[in-house]
Write a protein that holds these residues in place. Structure first.
Motif, PDB file in Angstrom:
ATOM      1  N   ASP A   2      74.569  59.047  22.912  1.00 23.16           N
ATOM      2  CA  ASP A   2      73.381  58.314  23.742  1.00 23.16           C
ATOM      3  C   ASP A   2      71.897  57.736  23.143  1.00 23.16           C
ATOM      4  OD1 ASP A   2      72.620  56.993  26.451  1.00 23.16           O
ATOM      5  OD2 ASP A   2      72.097  58.768  26.960  1.00 23.16           O
ATOM      6  N   LYS A   4      69.140  56.473  24.483  1.00 18.50           N
ATOM      7  CA  LYS A   4      68.605  57.309  24.992  1.00 18.50           C
ATOM      8  C   LYS A   4      68.210  58.763  24.746  1.00 18.50           C
ATOM      9  CE  LYS A   4      65.693  55.987  29.569  1.00 18.50           C
ATOM     10  NZ  LYS A   4      64.832  55.503  28.806  1.00 18.50           N
ATOM     11  N   LYS A   5      69.031  59.295  24.880  1.00 20.21           N
ATOM     12  CA  LYS A   5      68.792  61.603  25.478  1.00 20.21           C
ATOM     13  C   LYS A   5      68.662  61.239  23.412  1.00 20.21           C
ATOM     14  CE  LYS A   5      72.221  64.676  26.063  1.00 20.21           C
ATOM     15  NZ  LYS A   5      72.994  65.543  26.203  1.00 20.21           N
ATOM     16  N   GLU A   8      64.783  60.663  23.248  1.00 22.80           N
ATOM     17  CA  GLU A   8      64.043  62.083  24.085  1.00 22.80           C
ATOM     18  C   GLU A   8      64.146  63.350  23.445  1.00 22.80           C
ATOM     19  OE1 GLU A   8      62.134  61.809  26.389  1.00 22.80           O
ATOM     20  OE2 GLU A   8      62.401  59.534  26.450  1.00 22.80           O
ATOM     21  N   GLU A   9      64.974  64.127  22.589  1.00 22.01           N
ATOM     22  CA  GLU A   9      65.182  65.034  22.036  1.00 22.01           C
ATOM     23  C   GLU A   9      64.222  64.870  20.812  1.00 22.01           C
ATOM     24  OE1 GLU A   9      66.740  67.873  22.437  1.00 22.01           O
ATOM     25  OE2 GLU A   9      67.808  67.380  23.796  1.00 22.01           O
TER      26      GLU A   9
END
Length: 97
Positions: A2, A4-5, A8-9
């Protein structure tokens, strides 16, 4: 994966690195590459307006892209990330370095 994931990471890791390697508040250097377009460059400048930023631009050899460097005093790593996210969400075609 993903996107978006992953993003964020990336920001989570960046926040940790910034917290561990600098004393805050500190001057932070942002670097962006945008297609050469005065409106896109102005959008980036506007995002950092009223922050006391020193902004320099340099066109690529063929003039197709412009690098935008911004030196600005930031309060803490959270503010650094907020500005990255703001630029990415508002300026189409921008690449952050």
């Amino acid at each position: 994966m993903d996107g978006k994931k992953d993003q964020e990471e990336f920001y989570k890791k960046l926040k940790t690195q910034l917290a561990d390697t600098a004393l805050w508040p500190t001057v932070y250097l942002y670097k962006f590459i945008v297609p050469t377009d005065n409106s896109k460059i102005s959008q980036i400048e506007t995002i950092f307006d009223n922050h006391g930023a020193v902004i320099t631009t340099k066109q690529s050899k063929n003039g197709k892209y412009t690098s935008v460097s911004i030196n600005v005093r930031m309060k803490n790593p959270d503010y650094v990330i907020i500005k990255y996210k703001e630029v990415i969400s508002k300026v189409e075609g921008v690449i952050s370095l």
